[in-house]
Design an enzyme around this catalytic site. Structure first.
Site, short mmCIF file in Angstrom:
data_model
loop_
_atom_site.label_atom_id
_atom_site.label_comp_id
_atom_site.label_asym_id
_atom_site.label_seq_id
_atom_site.Cartn_x
_atom_site.Cartn_y
_atom_site.Cartn_z
CG ASN A 1 4.23 1.28 9.62
OD1 ASN A 1 3.52 0.83 8.71
ND2 ASN A 1 3.98 2.43 10.20
CE LYS B 1 2.54 0.28 12.92
NZ LYS B 1 1.15 0.13 12.47
CB SER C 1 3.68 5.62 7.34
OG SER C 1 3.25 5.55 5.99
CG ASN D 1 2.97 4.40 1.87
OD1 ASN D 1 3.76 4.05 1.01
ND2 ASN D 1 2.27 3.55 2.61
CB THR D 2 3.98 10.52 5.03
OG1 THR D 2 2.60 10.17 5.04
CG2 THR D 2 4.11 12.02 5.26
CG PHE E 1 -0.61 9.26 7.06
CD1 PHE E 1 -0.50 7.90 7.30
CD2 PHE E 1 0.36 10.11 7.62
CE1 PHE E 1 0.55 7.38 8.06
CE2 PHE E 1 1.40 9.59 8.38
CZ PHE E 1 1.50 8.23 8.59
CG ASN F 1 -0.41 0.72 2.40
OD1 ASN F 1 -0.49 1.95 2.50
ND2 ASN F 1 0.21 -0.03 3.32
#
Ligand SMILES: Cc1cc2nc3c(=O)[nH]c(=O)nc-3n(C[C@H](O)[C@H](O)[C@H](O)COP(=O)(O)O)c2cc1C
Length: 351
Positions: free
Chosen positions: A261, A232, A193, A195-196, A128, A124
Site C-alpha cells: 500500500n 494487502k 491504508s 487513511n482510516t 475509503f 492521498n
C-alpha cells in the site's frame, strides 16, 4: 503519438486542476466509453493495446486464474468498479476494484489528493470514499446482464467502515465479501491504508488472526467454491512483522499477498513537497516496496502482487525479478497516461 500528446499537452493541462476533480472527470469518460463497443474499440486503438497486451509470452496462471498479462490496475483508482470494460480496452491484464466497504461513505474532507510532480508521486488521504458494496453488486449484475463484463480477472478490495470499531472490523469485511462474492475473481483484505484511523492495527498478529479466520469462514460458507483471498500489506512494517503476517496467511490458507500500500514515510520526499498528511505513492515508494516484495517472496511460495512505483517496463521487471507473480500500478498510470500499460507489456514481452 498519444504518448507524446499526453505528456506534452494533456497532462500539463489536467495538472492545472484539482487532482480529485480530474480523477472524477477521467472516471466519467472511461465509464461512458465502457457503454459502447465502438468507444471501447476506439480506446483499444488509441492505447495501442491490441497486440501488446495479448502477447502469448505474457500470459500466466496465478492462484487458479488465467491472466493475459501480469499488469493490473491497483485498488483505489476505480473504487466503485464503474469502468471495468475500459480497463480491459486499455490493455490491463486484470483490475482490482475497491476499496469497497459494506455501507457507502464519503471519506475525509477535501482537498485530500495532492500531486508531487517533481517526485512523480501522489499523496492521498481519501479515506475509503465509495458507494458501498450493495450498490457495487447491483452495478456488477447489470454489467453482466448487458454482456459488458470484462474478460480479464476482476479482483475486489474490501475495507471496513470508518465508524466500525476495530473489534468488530471482521464483520465488515465478511459482510462486504458476502455481498460481492459472486462478482470477484479474487478478494483482497485491505488492512494497510493509512487513511482510516486504526486500520493498520489489523496487521497485528492477534487482530489479523481473528480477521482471517472469520473472513475465510464466510468465504467457505458462501456458494460452492471459495474465492482466492489475499491480504494487502503496508510498506512501513518491519520484516519481523511481515514474517508474523506470513505465518497467519499460511495458517488461514490465503491465496497470496499484495505488497504494498502507500507509505506514511514522507522523508522520501524533497523539502519542497507539499506538507500534507496521507499515504505517499509513486516513485519515492518504489525501492521500499520492491524490498518488501523481495522479502515476502523469499519467505513464502504464495503468489505476490507487487505494487508501488511502477511506471514503465523496467520498474515492472524489477518487481517481477524480486519474485512477484503479478504487478499493479496507480500513480504510474496518472503520470504516464493511457498508453502506459501497452508500453509496459511491449517492454516485458521484448525480454
Ligand atoms: C489516490 C489513491 C487512492 C488509493 N486508494 C486505495 C484503496 O482504496 N485501497 C487500496 O488498497 N489501495 C489504495 N491505494 C494504494 C494503491 O493501490 C497502491 O497500493 C499504492 O498507490 C502504490 O502504488 P503506486 O505507486 O503505483 O501508486 C490508493 C492510492 C492512491 C494514490
Amino acid at each position: 503519438m498519444l504518448e507524446t500528446a499526453y505528456r506534452e499537452i494533456l497532462r500539463p493541462l489536467l495538472f492545472q486542476f484539482d487532482a480529485e476533480r480530474v480523477h472524477h472527470l477521467a472516471m466519467w469518460a472511461l465509464k461512458v466509453c465502457g457503454r459502447s463497443r465502438t468507444a471501447l474499440e476506439w480506446l483499444r486503438t488509441l492505447a495501442d493495446s491490441d497486440r501488446a497486451s495479448d502477447a502469448p509470452a505474457l500470459s500466466r496462471e496465478v492462484f487458479g486464474l488465467k491472466f493475459r498479462n501480469p499488469v493490473g490496475l491497483a485498488a483505489g483508482f476505480d473504487k466503485d468498479g464503474v469502468a471495468l470494460p475500459a480497463w480491459e480496452a486499455l490493455g490491463f491484464g486484470f483490475v482490482e476494484a475497491g476499496t469497497l466497504t459494506p455501507e457507502p461513505q464519503t471519506g475525509n474532507p477535501r482537498p485530500r489528493l495532492f500531486r508531487v510532480p517533481e517526485s512523480r508521486a501522489l499523496i492521498n488521504r481519501l479515506g475509503f470514499n465509495n458507494h458501498g458494496a450493495v450498490a457495487a453488486a447491483r452495478r456488477f449484475e447489470a454489467l453482466r446482464a448487458a454482456g459488458h463484463w470484462p474478460r480479464i480477472p476482476v479482483g475486489i478490495n474490501l475495507g471496513k467502515q470508518k465508524t466500525t470499531p476495530l473489534e468488530s472490523a471482521a464483520s465488515d469485511y465478511a459482510r462486504a465479501l458476502a455481498t460481492l462474492h459472486a462478482h470477484g475473481d479474487y478478494f483482497v483484505l485491505n488492512v494497510s491504508s493509512p487513511n482510516t484511523p486504526g486500520l493498520r492495527g489489523l496487521q497485528e498478529s492477534d487482530e489479523l488472526d481473528v480477521l482471517l479466520r472469520i473472513v475465510q469462514e464466510t468465504n467457505h460458507a458462501l456458494g460452492t467454491s471459495p474465492k482466492p483471498l489475499l491480504v494487502k500489506i503496508a510498506p512501513d512494517l518491519t520484516f519481523a512483522q511481515i514474517e508474523e503476517i506470513l505465518d497467519l496467511v499460511t495458517r488461514h490458507a490465503l491465496a497470496g499477498i499484495v505488497a504494498t500500500n502507500t507509505t506514511v514515510d514522507h522523508s522520501l520526499l524533497p523539502a519542497s513537497a507539499p506538507r500534507e498528511t496521507g499515504g505517499l505513492s509513486g516513485q519515492p515508494l518504489r525501492a521500499r516496496s520492491t524490498a518488501v516484495v523481495r522479502f515476502v517472496a523469499s519467505r513464502t511460495r504464495l503468489p505476490v502482487i507487487a505494487v508501488g512505483g511502477i511506471f514503465d517496463a523496467e520498474s515492472a521487471r524489477e518487481k517481477l525479478d524480486a519474485g512477484a507473480a503479478l504487478v499493479q500500478l496507480y500513480t504510474g498510470f496518472v503520470y504516464q497516461g493511457p498508453t502506459a500499460v501497452a508500453k509496459i507489456c511491449r517492454g516485458l514481452a521484448a525480454r
